[in-house]
Design an enzyme around this catalytic site. Sequence first.
Site, short mmCIF file in Angstrom:
data_model
loop_
_atom_site.label_atom_id
_atom_site.label_comp_id
_atom_site.label_asym_id
_atom_site.label_seq_id
_atom_site.Cartn_x
_atom_site.Cartn_y
_atom_site.Cartn_z
N LYS A 93 -3.08 -0.97 3.83
CA LYS A 93 -4.01 -1.64 2.92
C LYS A 93 -5.48 -1.63 3.41
CE LYS A 93 -1.09 -3.94 -0.26
NZ LYS A 93 0.28 -4.46 -0.11
N ASP A 136 5.50 -6.60 9.58
CA ASP A 136 4.79 -5.89 8.52
C ASP A 136 3.46 -6.61 8.30
OD1 ASP A 136 3.75 -5.00 6.14
OD2 ASP A 136 5.66 -5.00 5.05
N TYR A 196 4.07 -1.14 -12.20
CA TYR A 196 4.98 -2.12 -12.81
C TYR A 196 4.66 -2.33 -14.28
CZ TYR A 196 6.76 -3.08 -8.21
OH TYR A 196 7.36 -2.93 -6.99
N TYR A 245 8.13 -9.04 0.83
CA TYR A 245 7.81 -7.81 0.11
C TYR A 245 7.41 -6.76 1.14
CZ TYR A 245 5.76 -4.27 -2.81
OH TYR A 245 5.48 -3.06 -3.41
C1 LIG Z 1 1.52 -3.67 -0.15
C2 LIG Z 1 2.53 -3.92 0.89
C3 LIG Z 1 3.45 -2.92 1.27
C4 LIG Z 1 3.51 -1.58 0.60
O1 LIG Z 1 2.34 -0.83 0.77
P1 LIG Z 1 1.99 0.35 -0.27
O2 LIG Z 1 0.74 0.95 0.29
O3 LIG Z 1 1.82 -0.29 -1.60
O4 LIG Z 1 3.14 1.30 -0.24
C5 LIG Z 1 4.35 -3.24 2.27
N1 LIG Z 1 4.34 -4.43 2.87
C6 LIG Z 1 3.47 -5.41 2.54
C7 LIG Z 1 3.50 -6.71 3.27
C8 LIG Z 1 2.54 -5.19 1.53
O5 LIG Z 1 1.69 -6.17 1.19
#
Ligand SMILES: *Cc1c(COP(=O)(O)O)cnc(C)c1O
Length: 442
Positions: free
Chosen positions: A282, A253, A24, A152
């Site tokens: 992550k 997610d 970004y 997100y």
């Molecule tokens: C960071 C994140 C993503 C995307 O993961 P990347 O490894 O950056 O592609 C998707 N969902 C959530 C909740 C996140 O925190």
Amino acid sequence: MTDSFLTFEQNWRAFEHEHVWHPYAAMPASMQPVPVASAQGVRLILEDGRELIDGMSSWWAAIHGYNHPVLNKAVRSQLEKMSHVMFGGLTHRPAAELAALLVGLTPEPLDQVFFADSGSVSVEVAIKMAFQYWQAKGRTEKQALLTVRGGYHGDTFGAMAVCDPVTGMHHLFSHALPRHYFAPAPDCPFSGDWDDACIAGFRALLQAHHKQIAAVILEPIVQGAGGMRFYGPEYLRRVRALCDEHDVLLIFDEIATGFGRTGTLFATDRAGVSPDIMCVGKALTGGYMTLAATLTTRRISGQISKNGGAFMHGPTFMANPLACATAVASIKLLLDSPWRSRVAEIEAGFKAGLEDCRSLEAVRDVRALGAIGVVEFKDDLDMNWVQPGLVDKGVWLRPFGRLLYAMPPYVIDSKDLDRIICAMREVAAEVAAKAPQSRNRG
Ligand SMILES: *Cc1c(COP(=O)(O)O)cnc(C)c1O
């Protein structure tokens, strides 16, 4: 040759600044990035020898700190065998071991694992799974998703389409994104009485459009990059019931929240709710390598696979053995550690230490949950002085928008945590001092 090499050695930062993109960022970025030479425990060691206490876990990932002997050993030992081999038609033990751990730890009946190479891709995979499931059932009209504002889910196109349309950083692409349904962000507090009004907007959208909706996707309990907001587990129980009632799949997610960050192993454990599809990433490899996974149930995999159907996704580096072996080591390290009490101590530290900031005029809210501490301001922070100011204070935090927040490695001790909290308090006081006086009366 020698001359220009020497020049590069002296000027690699200048070269990097002109040629390498950052997340970004403009090109060249408005601020020079901070050069890190190495990292150890909760410390980033800079090229000039200074040390920063890491309050970011490299975006939720480095939960055990850096350069951990157990993870280093896992990498080395897998490296001696093979760093990668294609997953089409071949398999390996690290993938099976990691799948066994994930199946055992995630809520039942999630037991079908798809390995992806990043969080965003695991979200794409989750969305595809939902679409293919309904396709295979002959419900081809189910092609939309329902999500909540403030979310997100990543930077790829499918994931962007379910990020918050305003704060999701992707409005430039809105013309090219599929249109989905957005309910109001969950605003029920993490603890407190349940107010049914909190889910009314979500329920209304689901009732009106469930025939077109393939799945609901959301981040359980903590909305991360979309605003660092926390909400109560009852919301998830209601969402689960509404999805069942209306024949809609549920995707959680847990890419940011997974592996203990919010105080339970997965955030959904607070609600005792099981989604149909779940994404993790992550912290999966303890921040060592990029790896993510999408889990689903036999009901869904079975429907997709009916009559010889195949799931249509397969990245080149799928189930990378080096990453899988590291993830196995990281999860075992986590489970063998007193992570629950560590995360609880970090939460208590943030709650006690940041509370004072609440009385500042410039501050809108202060909150902490698990190993996450947040100071939300009324106005956007000016990164031009806040970021270098934090580095001068000896901590690494990466504020965005109105948010100054920390999510340190779980291994941080109370002294280092205090330094992070002190830095946050100082920044808050500095912001308050700089805020125009008119705000104080407004
Ligand atoms: C960071 C994140 C993503 C995307 O993961 P990347 O490894 O950056 O592609 C998707 N969902 C959530 C909740 C996140 O925190």
